[in-house]
Every structure is written in C-alpha cells, then in structure tokens.
Design a protein around this motif. Structure first.
Motif, PDB file in Angstrom:
ATOM      1  N   THR A 147       0.817  -1.217   0.000  1.00  0.00           N
ATOM      2  CA  THR A 147       0.000   0.000   0.000  1.00  0.00           C
ATOM      3  C   THR A 147       0.847   1.262   0.000  1.00  0.00           C
ATOM      4  N   ALA A 148       1.832   1.348   0.914  1.00  0.00           N
ATOM      5  CA  ALA A 148       2.668   2.557   1.016  1.00  0.00           C
ATOM      6  C   ALA A 148       3.439   2.785  -0.281  1.00  0.00           C
ATOM      7  N   THR A 149       3.962   1.699  -0.866  1.00  0.00           N
ATOM      8  CA  THR A 149       4.719   1.822  -2.116  1.00  0.00           C
ATOM      9  C   THR A 149       3.822   2.282  -3.254  1.00  0.00           C
ATOM     10  N   VAL A 150       2.634   1.694  -3.334  1.00  0.00           N
ATOM     11  CA  VAL A 150       1.696   2.068  -4.400  1.00  0.00           C
ATOM     12  C   VAL A 150       1.312   3.539  -4.283  1.00  0.00           C
ATOM     13  N   ILE A 151       0.980   3.997  -3.075  1.00  0.00           N
ATOM     14  CA  ILE A 151       0.596   5.397  -2.881  1.00  0.00           C
ATOM     15  C   ILE A 151       1.766   6.320  -3.225  1.00  0.00           C
ATOM     16  N   SER A 152       2.975   5.919  -2.859  1.00  0.00           N
ATOM     17  CA  SER A 152       4.151   6.733  -3.174  1.00  0.00           C
ATOM     18  C   SER A 152       4.380   6.814  -4.676  1.00  0.00           C
ATOM     19  N   TYR A 153       4.308   5.674  -5.359  1.00  0.00           N
ATOM     20  CA  TYR A 153       4.472   5.663  -6.812  1.00  0.00           C
ATOM     21  C   TYR A 153       3.394   6.514  -7.472  1.00  0.00           C
ATOM     22  N   ASN A 154       2.170   6.403  -6.946  1.00  0.00           N
ATOM     23  CA  ASN A 154       1.069   7.171  -7.507  1.00  0.00           C
ATOM     24  C   ASN A 154       1.312   8.671  -7.347  1.00  0.00           C
ATOM     25  N   GLY A 155       1.901   9.050  -6.217  1.00  0.00           N
ATOM     26  CA  GLY A 155       2.229  10.458  -5.996  1.00  0.00           C
ATOM     27  C   GLY A 155       3.296  10.957  -6.952  1.00  0.00           C
ATOM     28  N   MET A 273      10.697   9.134  -4.032  1.00  0.00           N
ATOM     29  CA  MET A 273      11.529   8.045  -4.536  1.00  0.00           C
ATOM     30  C   MET A 273      12.482   7.499  -3.484  1.00  0.00           C
ATOM     31  N   PHE A 274      13.047   8.390  -2.680  1.00  0.00           N
ATOM     32  CA  PHE A 274      14.140   7.966  -1.804  1.00  0.00           C
ATOM     33  C   PHE A 274      13.777   7.885  -0.317  1.00  0.00           C
ATOM     34  N   PHE A 275      12.618   8.396   0.057  1.00  0.00           N
ATOM     35  CA  PHE A 275      12.298   8.420   1.487  1.00  0.00           C
ATOM     36  C   PHE A 275      10.961   7.780   1.838  1.00  0.00           C
ATOM     37  N   SER A 276      10.305   7.128   0.869  1.00  0.00           N
ATOM     38  CA  SER A 276       8.997   6.537   1.156  1.00  0.00           C
ATOM     39  C   SER A 276       9.069   5.402   2.169  1.00  0.00           C
ATOM     40  N   ASN A 277      10.229   4.737   2.274  1.00  0.00           N
ATOM     41  CA  ASN A 277      10.377   3.673   3.262  1.00  0.00           C
ATOM     42  C   ASN A 277      10.298   4.186   4.694  1.00  0.00           C
ATOM     43  N   VAL A 317      12.122  23.347  -1.065  1.00  0.00           N
ATOM     44  CA  VAL A 317      11.952  22.850   0.307  1.00  0.00           C
ATOM     45  C   VAL A 317      10.486  22.512   0.576  1.00  0.00           C
ATOM     46  N   THR A 318       9.586  23.350   0.068  1.00  0.00           N
ATOM     47  CA  THR A 318       8.158  23.088   0.234  1.00  0.00           C
ATOM     48  C   THR A 318       7.753  21.803  -0.477  1.00  0.00           C
ATOM     49  N   GLY A 319       8.236  21.616  -1.693  1.00  0.00           N
ATOM     50  CA  GLY A 319       7.927  20.405  -2.440  1.00  0.00           C
ATOM     51  C   GLY A 319       8.454  19.161  -1.757  1.00  0.00           C
ATOM     52  N   PHE A 320       9.671  19.240  -1.226  1.00  0.00           N
ATOM     53  CA  PHE A 320      10.241  18.104  -0.506  1.00  0.00           C
ATOM     54  C   PHE A 320       9.418  17.806   0.746  1.00  0.00           C
ATOM     55  N   GLY A 321       8.985  18.861   1.433  1.00  0.00           N
ATOM     56  CA  GLY A 321       8.189  18.671   2.634  1.00  0.00           C
ATOM     57  C   GLY A 321       6.831  18.063   2.337  1.00  0.00           C
ATOM     58  N   PHE A 322       6.214  18.491   1.242  1.00  0.00           N
ATOM     59  CA  PHE A 322       4.872  18.004   0.913  1.00  0.00           C
ATOM     60  C   PHE A 322       4.894  16.587   0.342  1.00  0.00           C
ATOM     61  N   SER A 323       6.070  16.100  -0.034  1.00  0.00           N
ATOM     62  CA  SER A 323       6.195  14.867  -0.813  1.00  0.00           C
ATOM     63  C   SER A 323       5.536  13.653  -0.176  1.00  0.00           C
ATOM     64  N   LEU A 324       5.704  13.466   1.122  1.00  0.00           N
ATOM     65  CA  LEU A 324       5.194  12.257   1.766  1.00  0.00           C
ATOM     66  C   LEU A 324       3.926  12.493   2.577  1.00  0.00           C
TER      67      LEU A 324
END
Length: 405
Positions: A147-155, A273-277, A317-324
């Motif tokens: 689930t977490a991987t799918v949602i991350s890929y979808n984002g 890509m790099f922090f979803s885990n 910085v905002t984009g990185f913060g909003f990423s997850l």
C-alpha cells in the motif's frame, strides 16, 4: 518467484506492475498540469478579469472533484477500478475540447470564461474518478502489503505529471497558443482510455465483516477525517504555489515561473523516490510531522525573501516537505478498513486535498486583492504550521493509546 528480493526491496517485476497502473494517474495529472501555469495569466491578462476571479475559476475544478470522489470510491469497490479510469480519461478528452473552444472564443471575454468554467468542472470530474482508481487497481495487482509503495508511486506519477504538464503547457502557449494545449489534452485522454482497455479489471472480494456491517461513505469520511484535516492544511501550501506562482513572478517581473513549479515537483518526486520507506520505518504520523515542519520552513523562505533565487529554494523545500504527506497519512487511513473498503477509504481521504485546493483559489485570490500578493506566503506559512501542531496532537493521542494497551 517471490516479489521481494532478499534485502526486502521490491523486485523489478513488481515495480513495473505498479508503474503500469499508476501510469493512468500520470496521464490524468499531465492533463491537469498542462494549463496550470497558463490559466492565471490567460484569465487576468487576456480576458481582463481579476486575480480573485482567476483563483475562483481555477479552483472550481475541485468542486466537482469533491462531488465525484465518493461516487468513484463506491464504484471502484463494487465494480472495480477500470470503469472509473474509463470515465476519467473520457472527461479529460472532453475538457480538452472545451479548452480549445475557450481559445476560439477568447475575443469574447465573457463567453470564453463561461466555456472555461465548464472545462474546469469537467476536469474536476476527471480528477475525482482518477484519484483512487489507479491506486486501488495497483494495490489489487501488487497486494495489500504494498500500500505505502503504491501510494508513493502514484504520488510520483501525479506530481511528475503536474511538473511536466506545467512546463510543457507554458512552452506550448509561448510557441503556439492555449488551444494547442486543449488538443494535446484530447489526445492524452483518448490514449489513456485505449491503454485501459488492455488491462484486466479487478474487484476485491467482499469480506464477511463488510457483508454483516455495511457502512456509508459519510461514516468512512468521518473516520478518516483526523488524517484528512492534516492533509488539507498541508495542501494549502501546494495549492498556493501551483495556482498563483505565475502571478507572483509576474508581480515582481521575474522570468521562468514554470521553473519554480518544476523545481517544486522535482523535489517532491525525490522525496517520494528515496524516502517513502520512512513511513514503514517510523510510522505515518511521525513522517507527516516531519513533512509539515519542512513545508513550513519552505513557505517561510518564500515569505521572507522576495528574490527569484530564494523563491526557487523555498519552492524546493516546500515540495520536498509536501512529498510524503499524502502517503504517510493515507497509509494510516487505509489501515482503519478492510481491503474491500480501500477504494472508499482512499476516496474519502482524498476529499480533503480537494477541499484544500478548492478553497485555495478564492481564499488566496481574495487575500491578494485585499492585502497584496506580498502577504500570500506569510499566510500559508501560518496555516501549514497549524497543520504541524494538529498532527502533533494526533501523535500524542496515538502514543497514549499504545501506552494503555
């Protein structure tokens, strides 16, 4: 053959499987992104309307997104995600037709604006139906544990689509005209529809619990609301950048507003890509707190320093913060329900970002008209900071709940 490598990471086959479904999200948000950086200037400079009107027209999309999310979630759980993807791609193609008509009637400001409003409402329908369908489709294909991987890929697909779309839209508008954006949107919608015909439909088996205890969409919405409110407050920062950064750059006579959107989306993708885990390692709420803190800092940079270089840094910085933000709390929301209710859970959770983006246009547009565009990012900094505080209270409640077990 196991779908996980010995190290626990996803194997290539599973990554391709997930990507093949979230590709529909990419097509949908590419269509959404294409006019994103063009419409504020088109409405204010070419049609002669105010910044507030531009914000209202752009945000009208989220009215129909809000109205169709629940319908889409129910449709997905009952009939599978394929029909929802069909509807979305068809609506995207129709919105492209209307955008082209908007261009043809641009000499008549009122008529052009009216057609554009209809186009935005149809785009909202398309987003409502694409919001949860590719995620659910990919989850059914890859398994609930992903689930977490799918949602991350979808984002990555959604914001990558917006980033590419915004940049491509500005390029097309500069070298051709806004009508060409409509033509490309038609082609993308039709191509996405064609690809969906090649995919098998999937429906989650109905659990005994669901048969014995059916619940309404409103009940699902209330249950996910604590997580959705945090997402809603975080979304105001993204909405402000995506809707008004072109006007912000124009106000200060800076070039390359689309680059700012691209930088925001690029750092968003890097985060996914790099922090979803981190969601599995530390838990969704803690990751959301870190995201909100980072987003607050990025917006504060935009508020305090009015130079184009700092604008790029602040957007990054905002984009990185909003990423997850979406996947971190989305995972927590889905955990509240059985797999056959995941479509409704994701649709209900996604409504909160629709609310956020829907109110951003008139709210920030009104603020610009009343106080000036210089105060835009100061206001959003305070809102996102409030989201961090609220998320912290959720974390404390969870810690206390775990301690009493």
């Amino acid at each position: 053959m196991s779908r996980l490598s010995k190290s626990g990471s996803l194997n290539l086959s599973l990554k391709i499987t997930i990507a093949s479904y979230v590709l529909f999200t990419f097509f949908g948000y590419l269509c959404i992104g294409l006019p994103l950086a063009v419409l504020p200037i088109f409405i204010t400079k070419h049609l002669g309307y105010s910044a507030m009107m531009a914000g209202i027209v752009i945000s009208l999309q989220y009215v129909t997104t809000f109205l169709t999310r629940g319908w889409s979630g129910t449709l997905i759980d009952k009939h599978g995600p394929k029909l929802s993807v069909y509807i979305s791609m068809g609506c995207m193609a129709l919105s492209g037709v209307l955008l082209y008509i908007t261009y043809l009637t641009s000499a008549h400001a009122f008529l052009s604006l009216f057609v554009l409003i209809i186009a935005r409402l149809i785009t909202g329908c398309a987003e409502g139906f694409i919001g949860a369908s590719p995620i659910t489709w990919a989850m059914l294909a890859a398994g609930e544990k992903q689930t977490a991987t799918v949602i991350s890929y979808n984002g990555i697909a959604s914001y990558g689509g917006i980033a590419l779309g915004a940049t491509l839209g500005v390029f097309i508008n500069q070298h051709i005209h806004i009508g060409a954006i409509g033509v490309l949107t038609i082609l993308l919608g039709l191509f996405g529809y064609f690809l969906a015909t090649k995919k098998p439909n999937m429906i989650a088996p109905v659990s005994d619990q669901t048969q014995k205890d059916p619940i309404s969409f409103m009940t699902v919405l209330i249950k996910v609301a604590p997580y959705g409110i945090c997402l809603m407050l975080a979304g105001l920062g993204f909405g402000t950048i995506s809707n008004f950064i072109t006007l912000y750059y124009d106000h200060f006579h800076w070039d390359h507003a689309a680059l700012c959107l691209s930088v925001f989306s690029f750092l968003f993708i890097i985060g996914r890509m790099f922090f979803s885990n981190a969601i599995n390692d530390y838990g969704g709420i803690k990751v959301a707190m870190a995201c909100l803190a980072c987003e607050t800092i990025g917006l504060l940079i935009l508020a305090l320093f009015t130079q184009p270089g700092f604008a790029l840094v602040g957007a990054a910085v905002t984009g990185f913060g909003f990423s997850l933000m979406f996947p971190s709390l989305g995972v927590e929301a889905v955990k509240l329900f059985t797999s056959d209710r995941s479509g409704a859970a994701l649709a209900a959770y996604g409504l909160f970002i629709d609310i956020s983006l829907g109110i951003t246009g008139p709210l920030i547009g009104g603020l610009i008209e009343s106080f000036g565009i210089e105060y835009m990012f100061s206001f959003t900094t305070v809102i996102v900071l409030a989201g961090f505080i609220y998320c912290s209270t959720l974390n404390r409640k969870m810690v206390r709940k775990l301690a009493t077990r």
